[in-house]
Design a protein around this motif. Structure first.
Motif, mmCIF file in Angstrom:
data_model
loop_
_atom_site.group_PDB
_atom_site.id
_atom_site.type_symbol
_atom_site.label_atom_id
_atom_site.label_comp_id
_atom_site.label_asym_id
_atom_site.label_seq_id
_atom_site.Cartn_x
_atom_site.Cartn_y
_atom_site.Cartn_z
ATOM 1 N N VAL A 214 15.048 -7.718 -0.560
ATOM 2 C CA VAL A 214 14.420 -8.171 -1.802
ATOM 3 C C VAL A 214 14.010 -6.989 -2.663
ATOM 4 O O VAL A 214 14.303 -6.930 -3.852
ATOM 5 C CB VAL A 214 13.194 -9.064 -1.500
ATOM 6 N N ASP A 215 13.307 -6.027 -2.057
ATOM 7 C CA ASP A 215 12.857 -4.830 -2.765
ATOM 8 C C ASP A 215 13.044 -3.634 -1.839
ATOM 9 O O ASP A 215 12.321 -3.493 -0.847
ATOM 10 C CB ASP A 215 11.382 -4.974 -3.165
ATOM 11 N N PRO A 216 14.003 -2.746 -2.147
ATOM 12 C CA PRO A 216 14.291 -1.617 -1.264
ATOM 13 C C PRO A 216 13.264 -0.498 -1.320
ATOM 14 O O PRO A 216 13.420 0.512 -0.631
ATOM 15 C CB PRO A 216 15.652 -1.123 -1.779
ATOM 16 N N VAL A 217 12.218 -0.659 -2.140
ATOM 17 C CA VAL A 217 11.204 0.389 -2.290
ATOM 18 C C VAL A 217 9.855 -0.036 -1.733
ATOM 19 O O VAL A 217 9.173 0.742 -1.060
ATOM 20 C CB VAL A 217 11.054 0.796 -3.771
ATOM 21 N N MET A 218 9.446 -1.267 -1.969
ATOM 22 C CA MET A 218 8.106 -1.713 -1.595
ATOM 23 C C MET A 218 7.927 -1.718 -0.077
ATOM 24 O O MET A 218 8.682 -2.347 0.649
ATOM 25 C CB MET A 218 7.819 -3.101 -2.161
ATOM 26 N N SER A 219 6.913 -1.006 0.383
ATOM 27 C CA SER A 219 6.635 -0.906 1.815
ATOM 28 C C SER A 219 5.214 -1.376 2.106
ATOM 29 O O SER A 219 4.367 -1.446 1.213
ATOM 30 C CB SER A 219 6.806 0.544 2.291
#
Length: 314
Positions: A214-219
């Motif tokens: 979904v979002d490859p950055v949000m951790s």
């Protein structure tokens, strides 16, 4: 206007000016060590922050115009959302009422401060009307899925966003700290700052991604560190906040950060489901207006109702 509020606005404008200078300086730097996409993403967030700051500064002079501007933003976001979802002829009749009746009526009721009406107009009357109006056409093919998409668009882009300008009319039980435009300015500052902080921390440390597809950055680390940083920011802004005690401001800032992150992730999932990465170019350099109001849409109704319940004047 309260002197603290003036200092708060001036401080935000100064920091935005510094951030803009740094972003433009990094953009012009020629170095293989710099992540160009990260720099562009940073600059786009600052541009969006300038835009919303300008909208809210207008509220200090013309509150009604701020409501109108948010109505136009909602209209544009609704248009982008609908373009992501295929519609049929039977849906167009319902969409006519969505765009030209329920959307302007929602913001008109906000301007008139009719909480008892605008709090139920869309989730009760609009939702029932949309389903019935589409059913009258007689097209039952994938009916539930089509109606759910229209209702979701109206809920997120119009109903949820309308609670941001509604803050202009929310009164607190501490009148000495109640400044209508200041309430909205505080909210927008915190939600956009939390978005930037969560993005920043996710870039620095993204060991455990929340939903990579979904979002490859949000951790998880980015969201939690960003939320904690936002809570600390709330403590530092206690002197300019609409709340009486530092722990109240910190708790509300934390609430805004977490709900804003949920909004960003949800909107990313919606756009990925429709095969879209960006949905428009309303805010230069960052896709569309949906990409910049996702945090605001989720945080605004939660912040409004929690504030109204715990700190409202009655």
């Amino acid at each position: 206007m309260n002197p603290n509020l003036l200092i708060f606005v001036g401080t935000v404008l100064l920091l935005l000016g510094v951030a803009t200078f740094v972003g433009q300086w990094l953009r012009k730097r020629e170095s293989p060590a710099l992540d160009r996409r990260a720099i562009e993403s940073f600059n786009s967030r600052i541009q969006a922050w300038w835009f919303f700051t300008a909208v809210i500064v207008i509220a200090f002079l013309l509150p009604w115009l701020t409501v109108v501007l948010f109505a136009f933003i909602a209209f544009w976001a609704l248009r982008e959302f609908v373009t992501l979802t295929p519609t049929r002829i039977g849906d167009h009749r319902a969409l006519f009422w969505v765009f030209f009746f329920f959307t302007p009526m929602q913001f008109l009721l906000v301007y008139l401060d009719k909480y008892g009406l605008y709090s139920v107009l869309i989730p009760v009357f609009a939702f029932l009307f949309i389903a019935a109006r589409a059913a009258v056409y007689g097209d039952y093919d994938r009916f539930l899925e089509r109606i759910a998409k229209v209702q979701c668009a109206l809920m997120i882009c119009v109903y949820c966003l309308s609670f941001a300008p509604a803050l202009l009319y929310l009164k607190l039980d501490t009148p000495e700290r109640y400044y209508p435009a200041g309430m909205l300015f505080f909210f927008i500052t915190i939600v956009l700052a939390s978005d930037l902080l969560e993005w920043f921390w996710s870039r620095i440390y993204a060991r455990h991604l929340i939903a990579q597809k979904v979002d490859p950055v949000m951790s998880w680390e980015g969201v939690l560190a960003g939320a904690a940083s936002t809570a600390l920011l709330g403590v530092l802004l206690q002197w300019a906040s609409p709340f009486q005690y530092w722990w109240q401001t910190s708790a509300m800032a934390l609430l805004i950060a977490l709900t804003g992150a949920a909004g960003s992730l949800t909107m990313s999932a919606i756009k990925k489901d429709r095969g879209e990465v960006s949905s428009g170019n309303f805010v230069e350099g960052h896709g569309g207006v949906l990409s910049r109001i996702d945090s605001i849409c989720f945080a605004a109704p939660v912040f409004y109702h929690v504030t109204r319940y715990f700190f409202g004047a009655g």
